[in-house]
Design a protein around this motif. Structure first.
Motif, PDB file in Angstrom:
ATOM      1  N   ASN A 103      -1.401   6.094 -12.482  1.00 27.95           N
ATOM      2  CA  ASN A 103      -0.943   5.158 -11.440  1.00 27.95           C
ATOM      3  C   ASN A 103      -1.504   3.726 -11.955  1.00 27.95           C
ATOM      4  O   ASN A 103      -2.293   3.203 -11.333  1.00 27.95           O
ATOM      5  CB  ASN A 103      -1.357   5.465 -10.188  1.00 27.95           C
ATOM      6  N   ARG A 144      -0.139   0.778 -11.331  1.00 28.58           N
ATOM      7  CA  ARG A 144      -0.256  -0.301 -10.162  1.00 28.58           C
ATOM      8  C   ARG A 144      -1.314  -0.130  -9.212  1.00 28.58           C
ATOM      9  O   ARG A 144      -1.892  -1.127  -8.789  1.00 28.58           O
ATOM     10  CB  ARG A 144       0.877   0.099  -9.524  1.00 28.58           C
ATOM     11  N   ALA A 145      -1.750   1.015  -8.805  1.00 23.48           N
ATOM     12  CA  ALA A 145      -2.910   1.365  -8.150  1.00 23.48           C
ATOM     13  C   ALA A 145      -4.229   0.802  -8.780  1.00 23.48           C
ATOM     14  O   ALA A 145      -4.958  -0.062  -8.030  1.00 23.48           O
ATOM     15  CB  ALA A 145      -3.003   2.730  -7.490  1.00 23.48           C
ATOM     16  N   MET A 196       3.167   1.203  -0.768  1.00 23.82           N
ATOM     17  CA  MET A 196       2.179   2.188  -1.260  1.00 23.82           C
ATOM     18  C   MET A 196       1.913   3.545  -0.616  1.00 23.82           C
ATOM     19  O   MET A 196       2.013   3.227   0.657  1.00 23.82           O
ATOM     20  CB  MET A 196       0.734   1.510  -1.460  1.00 23.82           C
ATOM     21  N   SER A 197       1.626   4.772  -1.037  1.00 26.81           N
ATOM     22  CA  SER A 197       1.687   5.773  -0.073  1.00 26.81           C
ATOM     23  C   SER A 197      -0.136   5.546   0.386  1.00 26.81           C
ATOM     24  O   SER A 197      -0.818   4.988  -0.154  1.00 26.81           O
ATOM     25  CB  SER A 197       1.463   7.076  -0.921  1.00 26.81           C
ATOM     26  N   ARG A 222      -2.443   7.763   0.123  1.00 23.83           N
ATOM     27  CA  ARG A 222      -2.913   8.134  -1.019  1.00 23.83           C
ATOM     28  C   ARG A 222      -3.508   7.044  -2.016  1.00 23.83           C
ATOM     29  O   ARG A 222      -4.724   6.737  -2.492  1.00 23.83           O
ATOM     30  CB  ARG A 222      -2.828   9.465  -1.617  1.00 23.83           C
ATOM     31  N   GLU A 223      -2.323   6.197  -2.363  1.00 26.15           N
ATOM     32  CA  GLU A 223      -2.500   4.983  -3.270  1.00 26.15           C
ATOM     33  C   GLU A 223      -3.551   4.134  -2.659  1.00 26.15           C
ATOM     34  O   GLU A 223      -4.246   3.602  -3.147  1.00 26.15           O
ATOM     35  CB  GLU A 223      -1.213   4.669  -3.667  1.00 26.15           C
TER      36      GLU A 223
END
Length: 160
Positions: free
Chosen positions: A45, A47-48, A124-125, A127-128
């Motif tokens: 990921n 992005r994260a 974002m989630s 988790r993220e």
């Protein structure tokens, strides 16, 4: 891999440091760090990963600037918010509402503001967000709940 997420990085930095010029410095420094440490990227990921670097850089910068007064983010960040009304009265009411929203978000404590921005503006989630901020998912959910409740109170709504 990081360039497609440059806008998200800039938005997060703006909300965290609350000054467009300082936010650009934060993003530039974060991109340099990302480039320098790219060989250590092992995730799926980007992005994260990039937003985590931006967050760390912003927090470092805020720590360095702790003695200074925090500036309020300029309204230019809200230019992208849609306003389909062509009626001047409705437009004025919408601008006042955007201003209230801006002030309410800016008034949130940093830990709540960053969670809200990552969830609502960056989609974002949980988790993220937990990965970016380094806190458990339960803490993300709790902070998001508190941030949303504070916004509802700012708009005069009674939280359920």
């Amino acid at each position: 891999m990081a360039l497609p997420h440059l806008d998200a990085a800039t938005r997060l930095a703006r909300w965290m440091v609350r000054d467009p010029a300082r936010a650009e410095d934060v993003v530039q420094e974060a991109m340099l760090r990302a480039l320098t440490y790219f060989s250590g990227f092992r995730g799926d990921n980007p992005r994260a990963w990039l937003l985590q670097i931006v967050r760390t850089t912003a927090l470092t910068r805020l720590g360095q600037d702790a003695g200074r007064r925090e500036d309020v983010l300029e309204d230019r960040a809200f230019e992208a918010l849609p306003s389909a009304e062509h009626n001047p009265e409705a437009r004025l009411a919408g601008e006042q509402e955007h201003g209230l929203l801006h002030r309410a978000i800016a008034a949130l404590p940093g830990e709540l503001r960053e969670i809200l921005v990552l969830r609502e503006f960056e989609d974002m989630s949980y988790r993220e967000i937990a990965m970016v901020t380094g806190v458990p998912v339960g803490t993300v959910m709790s902070r998001l709940f508190r941030a949303r409740r504070a916004l509802m109170q700012a708009f005069g709504e009674q939280p359920a």
